[in-house]
Scaffold this motif. Structure first.
Motif, short mmCIF file in Angstrom:
data_model
loop_
_atom_site.label_atom_id
_atom_site.label_comp_id
_atom_site.label_asym_id
_atom_site.label_seq_id
_atom_site.Cartn_x
_atom_site.Cartn_y
_atom_site.Cartn_z
N ALA A 175 11.41 6.18 22.95
CA ALA A 175 10.46 6.61 23.98
C ALA A 175 9.23 5.71 24.04
O ALA A 175 8.44 5.81 24.97
CB ALA A 175 10.04 8.05 23.72
N LEU A 176 9.06 4.84 23.04
CA LEU A 176 7.89 3.95 23.05
C LEU A 176 8.01 2.99 24.22
O LEU A 176 9.03 2.32 24.38
CB LEU A 176 7.81 3.14 21.74
N PRO A 177 6.97 2.90 25.06
CA PRO A 177 7.05 1.96 26.19
C PRO A 177 6.84 0.54 25.69
O PRO A 177 6.07 0.31 24.76
CB PRO A 177 5.89 2.41 27.09
N PRO A 178 7.52 -0.41 26.32
CA PRO A 178 7.28 -1.82 25.96
C PRO A 178 5.83 -2.17 26.29
O PRO A 178 5.30 -1.76 27.33
CB PRO A 178 8.25 -2.60 26.85
N ASP A 216 0.57 0.61 22.93
CA ASP A 216 -0.27 0.44 21.75
C ASP A 216 0.59 0.24 20.51
O ASP A 216 0.31 -0.59 19.65
CB ASP A 216 -1.17 1.67 21.56
N ILE A 217 1.63 1.08 20.41
CA ILE A 217 2.56 0.92 19.29
C ILE A 217 3.70 0.03 19.78
O ILE A 217 4.34 0.31 20.79
CB ILE A 217 3.13 2.30 18.86
N ASP A 238 3.76 -0.61 9.07
CA ASP A 238 2.98 0.55 9.51
C ASP A 238 3.91 1.75 9.52
O ASP A 238 5.11 1.63 9.69
CB ASP A 238 2.43 0.32 10.92
N ARG A 239 3.31 2.91 9.33
CA ARG A 239 4.13 4.12 9.44
C ARG A 239 3.68 4.91 10.64
O ARG A 239 2.51 4.94 11.00
CB ARG A 239 4.09 4.95 8.16
N ILE A 240 4.66 5.54 11.27
CA ILE A 240 4.39 6.37 12.44
C ILE A 240 3.87 7.73 11.95
O ILE A 240 4.42 8.31 11.03
CB ILE A 240 5.67 6.59 13.25
N VAL A 241 2.80 8.17 12.56
CA VAL A 241 2.28 9.50 12.25
C VAL A 241 2.31 10.33 13.53
O VAL A 241 1.76 9.90 14.56
CB VAL A 241 0.84 9.43 11.71
N LYS A 253 0.62 7.87 16.42
CA LYS A 253 -0.25 6.76 16.04
C LYS A 253 0.34 6.10 14.82
O LYS A 253 1.34 6.59 14.26
CB LYS A 253 -1.68 7.24 15.80
N THR A 254 -0.20 4.99 14.46
CA THR A 254 0.32 4.30 13.28
C THR A 254 -0.77 4.14 12.26
O THR A 254 -1.95 4.06 12.59
CB THR A 254 0.86 2.90 13.64
N GLU A 255 -0.37 4.10 11.00
CA GLU A 255 -1.32 3.77 9.95
C GLU A 255 -0.63 2.83 8.97
O GLU A 255 0.61 2.83 8.87
CB GLU A 255 -1.80 5.05 9.24
#
Lengths: 481, 86
Positions: A197-200, A203-204, B68-71, B79-81
């Protein structure tokens, strides 16, 4: 009767409730913790979460209940016909005169039962096409971001990261999940779906490769990776996915649905990235060949150019022969001109003595005599012709005189003319009282046509008749003409 | 070749994956070694080869493990940390 009464007196008397309570105590004391092997039948999960079922063998059946907390902790899905081993306590239900077993643990009876269930599910998902080879996506050769779904603790994630570091360090996104127990399947499913589901460009960073991993364990320990939701999420993943669950001999259903199965988590890292040093070596080799190839190309072309140039004749050689011919011809040109002039001179000198005026004078005298002769003959012929023509003319004049109407008048005929001197040819032209003139051979007389007489000509009684008179036509004499 | 490294890598090459760039570089080297290319073209593809190589090198150099790990937040947001994995 008395025996019967005595007998009754000897027995203590229970109320129903007392008996039921006594039975309950006896049963629970005696069967407070039993282990029961049975086949599941009539399995039902109520909305409350409690499960109700019957446990049976070929001759007897006993009702069973599994409270919600126990049911949620099961590592497998109970199904009718499945053989299980349960532990629990037997209790009664006094209100209904029933007894049942309250199950506090249930496990499939032997590996065979689990494997049978696994095979059944595998066939069903395979029939849906979830494992079809054409669904497999190619893994990226060098992923930039790798998403890993596994436990954040333990050897698995460390092994993967170490192997990635050895081969080709990458950016890694870890989605921590439980890999066994009741929450495992739903967390793993959510992680796979979450990465997708993460968009290209968000932010992530969206991974371009996923690894779903777990270390070795019993078939029950690995069971989450057999769950339908996990298998479906892996099959539906838009990001290429490597499964690495258990040891090489363990196969879970996610391995069928993944794009690539790695026998171990470490192997997954090896599949995920190439070895950087090997690529650098390959790149260096290509660079060396690229530099060498252009140099050789140029060298080879230079050599061809040199050899081609050697074969090219010198300009002087090309022009030498024509120049020689030109020089030779150029030398001969003035001489040839002089020779030609002298040749013309000689011819002129030869001809000059032969040109004399007397040659022409003789020819002129000769021709003049010819002219005189021809002139004389022309004059003679001319006079002869005049004589002949004159004779002809005289003859024709005589003939003309004989043919003139005057000759006719001399023979006694007359010509009658109207006032305009036009000859009258027919009697019809001679109107009554019309003045006419009559020409005889010796002169003319005037006359008038008799008035009223139209039938016959009333000219003078002479033989002279107008041949054109209408009346004369009736006269036989007129017909002579 | 120092001059080539200073040349900006054109966009069409930057857009190539490492594998695509490597494959094209291999094809170029094979053509150059075959010696069947016109001189002008051989110089053109030689220069492109240099750019492809620079692009591949950049891809190889920018390599450092970052974990990074997904939180998952309470609201379901992500978010990631930074993750420290022993």
């Amino acid at each position: 009767m008395a025996d019967a009464t005595d007998a009754a007196d000897n027995l203590s008397e229970f109320s129903v409730s007392e008996l039921s309570a006594a039975l309950k105590r006896s049963v629970e004391d005696r069967f407070g913790h039993v282990r029961l092997r049975a086949e599941i039948s009539g399995f039902k999960r109520a909305a409350s979460g409690h499960c109700y079922l019957s446990l049976k063998d070929d001759r007897a059946v006993i009702d069973g209940v599994m409270w919600k907390g126990i049911a949620a902790g099961l590592r497998f899905l109970p199904e009718d016909g499945m053989e299980v081993i349960c532990t629990g306590k037997v209790t009664t239900y006094p209100a209904r005169s029933k007894y049942q077993i309250v199950i506090d643990h249930m496990a499939p009876a032997g590996i065979g039962a689990l494997l049978a269930q696994l095979e059944e599910r595998r066939k069903q998902l395979a029939a849906e096409g979830l494992f079809a080879p054409e669904r497999k996506r190619a893994l990226p050769y060098l992923p930039d971001v790798i998403g890993i779904v596994t436990s954040p603790t333990g050897a698995v994630i460390r092994d993967i990261l170490h192997r990635l570091d050895d081969r080709f360090p990458r950016q890694v996104l870890l989605w921590p999940v439980l890999v066994q127990g009741e929450q495992a399947a739903s967390q793993i499913t959510a992680a796979i779906n979450g990465f997708n589901a993460l968009p290209p460009g968000g932010d992530i960073p969206r991974p371009d490769l996923l690894i779903v991993a777990r270390g070795g364990g019993s078939i029950e320990d690995l069971w989450a990776f057999n769950e339908e939701a996990v298998v479906r999420a892996a099959a539906a993943s838009g990001i290429p996915l490597i499964s690495a669950v258990g040891h090489e001999t363990d196969t879970t259903l996610i391995d069928y649905a993944s794009d690539r199965r790695a026998p171990t988590p470490t192997a997954a890292a090896e599949i995920a990235v190439p070895v950087r040093r090997e690529l650098q070596t390959q790149l260096l080799d290509l660079e060396r060949r690229r530099l060498g190839a252009l140099g050789r190309n140029l060298e080879e072309r230079r050599a061809r150019l040199v050899s081609a140039a050697r074969g090219l004749p010198r300009l002087g050689e090309i022009l030498g022969l024509p120049r020689q011919r030109l020089d030779a011809v150029g030398d001969r040109l003035p001489r040839a001109l002089m020779v030609n002039i002298r040749h013309g001179d000689a011819r002129l000198s030869r001809l000059t003595p032969r040109i004399r005026p007397d040659m022409i004078r003789e020819r002129v005298a000769l021709r003049r005599r010819d002219v005189d002769e021809w002139s004389r003959r022309l004059a003679e012929a001319q006079s002869r012709r005049l004589i002949t023509e004159r004779q002809n003319l005289t003859g024709l004049g005589k003939l003309l005189g004989s043919l003139s109407y005057r000759g006719v008048l001399a023979r006694g005929f007359a010509v009658i003319r109207d006032a305009d001197s036009k000859p009258l040819h027919r009697a019809a032209d001679a109107h009554p009282s019309m003045p006419v003139s009559i020409e005889f051979q010796d002169g003319r007389k005037t006359a008038v046509i008799e008035p009223g007489n139209t039938a016959t000509a009333s000219t003078k009684p002479s033989r002279a008749q107008d041949r054109s008179n209408a009346a004369a036509k009736k006269n036989p004499q007129g017909e002579l003409f | 070749m120092a001059a080539e490294k200073k040349t900006a890598i054109p966009k069409d090459i930057v857009a190539l994956s490492f594998e695509q760039a490597l494959a094209e570089l291999e094809a170029i080297v094979a053509r150059l070694e075959g010696g069947q290319v016109d001189l002008e073209e051989s110089i053109g593809i030689y220069e492109r080869g240099a750019l492809l190589k620079a692009h591949c090198e950049a891809k190889l150099q920018a390599a450092q493990t970052k974990v990074d790990r997904i939180v998952v937040g309470a609201d379901g947001g992500l978010k990631t940390e930074s993750a420290e994995i022993g």
